[in-house]
Design a protein around this motif. Structure first.
Motif, PDB file in Angstrom:
ATOM      1  N   ASP A   1      52.736 -29.186  -1.137  1.00  0.00           N
ATOM      2  CA  ASP A   1      51.471 -28.637  -1.636  1.00  0.00           C
ATOM      3  C   ASP A   1      50.945 -29.589  -2.702  1.00  0.00           C
ATOM      4  O   ASP A   1      51.702 -30.007  -3.586  1.00  0.00           O
ATOM      5  CB  ASP A   1      51.661 -27.259  -2.288  1.00  0.00           C
ATOM      6  N   ALA A   2      49.669 -29.917  -2.656  1.00  0.00           N
ATOM      7  CA  ALA A   2      49.107 -30.834  -3.652  1.00  0.00           C
ATOM      8  C   ALA A   2      47.586 -30.719  -3.663  1.00  0.00           C
ATOM      9  O   ALA A   2      46.999 -29.927  -2.934  1.00  0.00           O
ATOM     10  CB  ALA A   2      49.531 -32.273  -3.388  1.00  0.00           C
ATOM     11  N   PHE A   3      46.951 -31.540  -4.503  1.00  0.00           N
ATOM     12  CA  PHE A   3      45.497 -31.641  -4.634  1.00  0.00           C
ATOM     13  C   PHE A   3      44.837 -30.287  -4.901  1.00  0.00           C
ATOM     14  O   PHE A   3      43.882 -29.906  -4.229  1.00  0.00           O
ATOM     15  CB  PHE A   3      44.886 -32.289  -3.388  1.00  0.00           C
ATOM     16  N   PRO A   4      45.309 -29.545  -5.900  1.00  0.00           N
ATOM     17  CA  PRO A   4      44.660 -28.262  -6.210  1.00  0.00           C
ATOM     18  C   PRO A   4      43.371 -28.461  -6.997  1.00  0.00           C
ATOM     19  O   PRO A   4      43.264 -29.349  -7.833  1.00  0.00           O
ATOM     20  CB  PRO A   4      45.712 -27.555  -7.078  1.00  0.00           C
ATOM     21  N   MET A   5      42.390 -27.627  -6.736  1.00  0.00           N
ATOM     22  CA  MET A   5      41.139 -27.653  -7.506  1.00  0.00           C
ATOM     23  C   MET A   5      40.546 -26.256  -7.548  1.00  0.00           C
ATOM     24  O   MET A   5      40.367 -25.608  -6.517  1.00  0.00           O
ATOM     25  CB  MET A   5      40.126 -28.607  -6.891  1.00  0.00           C
ATOM     26  N   PHE A   6      40.250 -25.777  -8.744  1.00  0.00           N
ATOM     27  CA  PHE A   6      39.584 -24.490  -8.898  1.00  0.00           C
ATOM     28  C   PHE A   6      38.101 -24.620  -8.599  1.00  0.00           C
ATOM     29  O   PHE A   6      37.474 -25.639  -8.915  1.00  0.00           O
ATOM     30  CB  PHE A   6      39.760 -23.966 -10.324  1.00  0.00           C
ATOM     31  N   SER A   7      37.543 -23.583  -7.995  1.00  0.00           N
ATOM     32  CA  SER A   7      36.095 -23.550  -7.788  1.00  0.00           C
ATOM     33  C   SER A   7      35.397 -23.493  -9.140  1.00  0.00           C
ATOM     34  O   SER A   7      36.000 -23.112 -10.151  1.00  0.00           O
ATOM     35  CB  SER A   7      35.719 -22.332  -6.938  1.00  0.00           C
ATOM     36  N   PRO A   8      34.126 -23.880  -9.198  1.00  0.00           N
ATOM     37  CA  PRO A   8      33.419 -23.905 -10.486  1.00  0.00           C
ATOM     38  C   PRO A   8      33.431 -22.570 -11.225  1.00  0.00           C
ATOM     39  O   PRO A   8      33.434 -22.549 -12.458  1.00  0.00           O
ATOM     40  CB  PRO A   8      31.996 -24.317 -10.098  1.00  0.00           C
TER      41      PRO A   8
ATOM     42  N   GLY B   1      35.925 -20.475 -11.039  1.00  0.00           N
ATOM     43  CA  GLY B   1      37.317 -20.151 -11.320  1.00  0.00           C
ATOM     44  C   GLY B   1      37.917 -19.074 -10.444  1.00  0.00           C
ATOM     45  O   GLY B   1      39.069 -18.677 -10.645  1.00  0.00           O
ATOM     46  N   LYS B   2      37.173 -18.606  -9.444  1.00  0.00           N
ATOM     47  CA  LYS B   2      37.657 -17.495  -8.626  1.00  0.00           C
ATOM     48  C   LYS B   2      38.498 -17.924  -7.436  1.00  0.00           C
ATOM     49  O   LYS B   2      39.227 -17.113  -6.860  1.00  0.00           O
ATOM     50  CB  LYS B   2      36.463 -16.660  -8.136  1.00  0.00           C
ATOM     51  N   LYS B   3      38.408 -19.198  -7.054  1.00  0.00           N
ATOM     52  CA  LYS B   3      39.140 -19.666  -5.880  1.00  0.00           C
ATOM     53  C   LYS B   3      39.891 -20.959  -6.181  1.00  0.00           C
ATOM     54  O   LYS B   3      39.503 -21.728  -7.076  1.00  0.00           O
ATOM     55  CB  LYS B   3      38.193 -19.874  -4.700  1.00  0.00           C
ATOM     56  N   LEU B   4      40.941 -21.186  -5.418  1.00  0.00           N
ATOM     57  CA  LEU B   4      41.719 -22.419  -5.497  1.00  0.00           C
ATOM     58  C   LEU B   4      41.789 -23.042  -4.117  1.00  0.00           C
ATOM     59  O   LEU B   4      42.135 -22.368  -3.143  1.00  0.00           O
ATOM     60  CB  LEU B   4      43.137 -22.140  -6.004  1.00  0.00           C
ATOM     61  N   ILE B   5      41.440 -24.312  -4.021  1.00  0.00           N
ATOM     62  CA  ILE B   5      41.602 -25.044  -2.773  1.00  0.00           C
ATOM     63  C   ILE B   5      42.734 -26.045  -2.959  1.00  0.00           C
ATOM     64  O   ILE B   5      42.929 -26.580  -4.052  1.00  0.00           O
ATOM     65  CB  ILE B   5      40.297 -25.740  -2.347  1.00  0.00           C
ATOM     66  N   PHE B   6      43.540 -26.263  -1.914  1.00  0.00           N
ATOM     67  CA  PHE B   6      44.651 -27.199  -2.000  1.00  0.00           C
ATOM     68  C   PHE B   6      45.025 -27.675  -0.608  1.00  0.00           C
ATOM     69  O   PHE B   6      44.577 -27.127   0.405  1.00  0.00           O
ATOM     70  CB  PHE B   6      45.861 -26.553  -2.698  1.00  0.00           C
ATOM     71  N   SER B   7      45.843 -28.736  -0.555  1.00  0.00           N
ATOM     72  CA  SER B   7      46.336 -29.278   0.714  1.00  0.00           C
ATOM     73  C   SER B   7      47.798 -28.905   0.867  1.00  0.00           C
ATOM     74  O   SER B   7      48.550 -28.883  -0.114  1.00  0.00           O
ATOM     75  CB  SER B   7      46.187 -30.804   0.743  1.00  0.00           C
TER      76      SER B   7
END
Length: 370
Positions: free
Chosen positions: A335-342, A344-350
């Motif tokens: 799991d890597a490359f996490p980023m919160f949505s602007p 802060g309600k969602k997290l996207i990751f690979s």
């Protein structure tokens, strides 16, 4: 590039177990199955409604638009006719099933990495080698370096601005050497990037139009993968800091060949002008892909420090003072490359989860649970 492709070393270590493990075969430390046909693990209490967005190939470094409705990401999915990474864009809630290919917004030439929306969400900044040739630049071979995991730092990378149809509208860097890994301040005024223009891999900032370039870091070692804090006042990044004569020689020798060995890195913060530099992890092994928590007081990042054989990566969160380390994801592979949505309600990751034991890395998005 933010260590794009570091998961390949994991595959070399666990490919046998991926092929032969049964669904009840568990990882001793994470509790996750080796056959990763699971989207969400019970211990992942901060994630809810985990949704898989891509299916097949290598898809990574997905970053949100300023309005939170779109993402850009890089992929080398062969089914899309790709030989190496190119940049794509799609709606943040879009699921690419049945082999659907999203919109290509890079040139389709050379190798690309690290795309990021610019203010207004009508253009992106990204890195590309296409000016030096249409073909993918050659990747280094581990057997040529004693079997060690080596990552190329292509001197042909430069940073460009493109519209959402893939038309390049401006070239932001033209110095000799590596210029890549650009990300944009939430304030919309600055870009941070990594460059070898000083003779080492250091962080620099520039204005959105490429002007007023300033060097931010100055110590020997690879500084990269930087992101701004939500208020635009600080940077979080990962760095190697070779200290022994042997480590320094190895680092310099590899860099002279356009290579780095990114297996020992810790996380640092500093002000956007480089002052108040602080090391916030001392975990050993590879700690990377950091991103600020929405309140700016924590960071989420990827690490393999908890694995006895360093053969897998999970997401962790830590306070800026180095306290409060918490594991966020629990699959047994990557799991890597996490980023919160602007917002802060969602997290996207690979992740390599739910890939039927293949090498596929896909994009996942989840609701964030406080």
């Amino acid at each position: 590039m933010k260590l794009r492709g570091i998961y390949l070393v994991i595959f070399a270590l666990i490919i046998v177990s991926c092929k032969t493990a049964k669904k009840d075969k568990t990882d001793a430390e994470s509790g996750a199955t080796k056959i990763v046909n699971v989207k969400h693990y019970p211990k992942e209490i901060h994630l809810k409604n985990v949704t898989q967005l891509t299916f097949g190939g290598d898809n990574a470094e997905a970053y949100w638009s300023f309005d939170g409705t779109k993402i850009t990401f890089q992929s080398n999915t062969k089914e899309w006719g790709l030989a190496c990474d190119q940049i794509f864009m799609m709606n943040a809630d879009e699921v690419l099933s049945d082999g659907k290919r999203p919109q290509l917004i890079s040139t389709g030439k050379g190798r690309t990495t690290c795309s990021y929306f610019l203010p207004g969400d009508t253009s992106i900044v990204y890195s590309s080698t296409h000016l030096s040739g249409e073909a993918c630049p050659p990747a280094p071979k581990k057997e040529d370096h004693g079997g060690k995991y080596i990552w190329p730092v292509y001197s042909s990378f430069d940073i460009f601005v493109a519209d959402l149809k893939g038309n390049i509208t401006k070239q932001l860097t033209n110095e000799p050497g590596y210029d890549a890994e650009p990300t944009v301040s939430p304030k919309g005024d600055k870009i941070v990037f990594t460059s070898t223009r000083s003779g080492d891999l250091e962080l620099f900032t520039m204005n959105i139009d490429g002007s007023d370039v300033k060097q931010i870091t100055h110590e020997l070692g690879y500084d990269g993968g930087a992101f701004f804090s939500p208020d635009g006042t600080k940077l979080i990044f990962r760095s190697s800091r070779p200290k022994t004569p042997e480590a320094i020689k190895e680092y310099k020798d590899l860099l002279a060949q356009g290579l780095v060995m990114p297996t020992e890195m810790e996380l640092y913060t500093c002000n956007v002008d480089g002052t108040d530099l602080k090391k916030i992890t001392d975990l050993g092994s590879a700690n990377w892909a950091p991103f600020f928590y929405p309140n700016g007081k924590k960071v989420i990042f990827s690490s393999n420090h908890h694995k006895a054989k360093h053969d897998g990566f999970n997401l962790f969160m830590i306070n800026l003072d180095g306290t409060g380390l918490e594991q966020i994801t629990f699959d047994g592979v990557f799991d890597a490359f996490p980023m919160f949505s602007p917002d802060g309600k969602k997290l996207i990751f690979s992740s390599n989860r739910n890939n039927n034991g293949t090498h596929d890395t896909n994009l996942f998005v989840a609701d964030w649970v406080e």
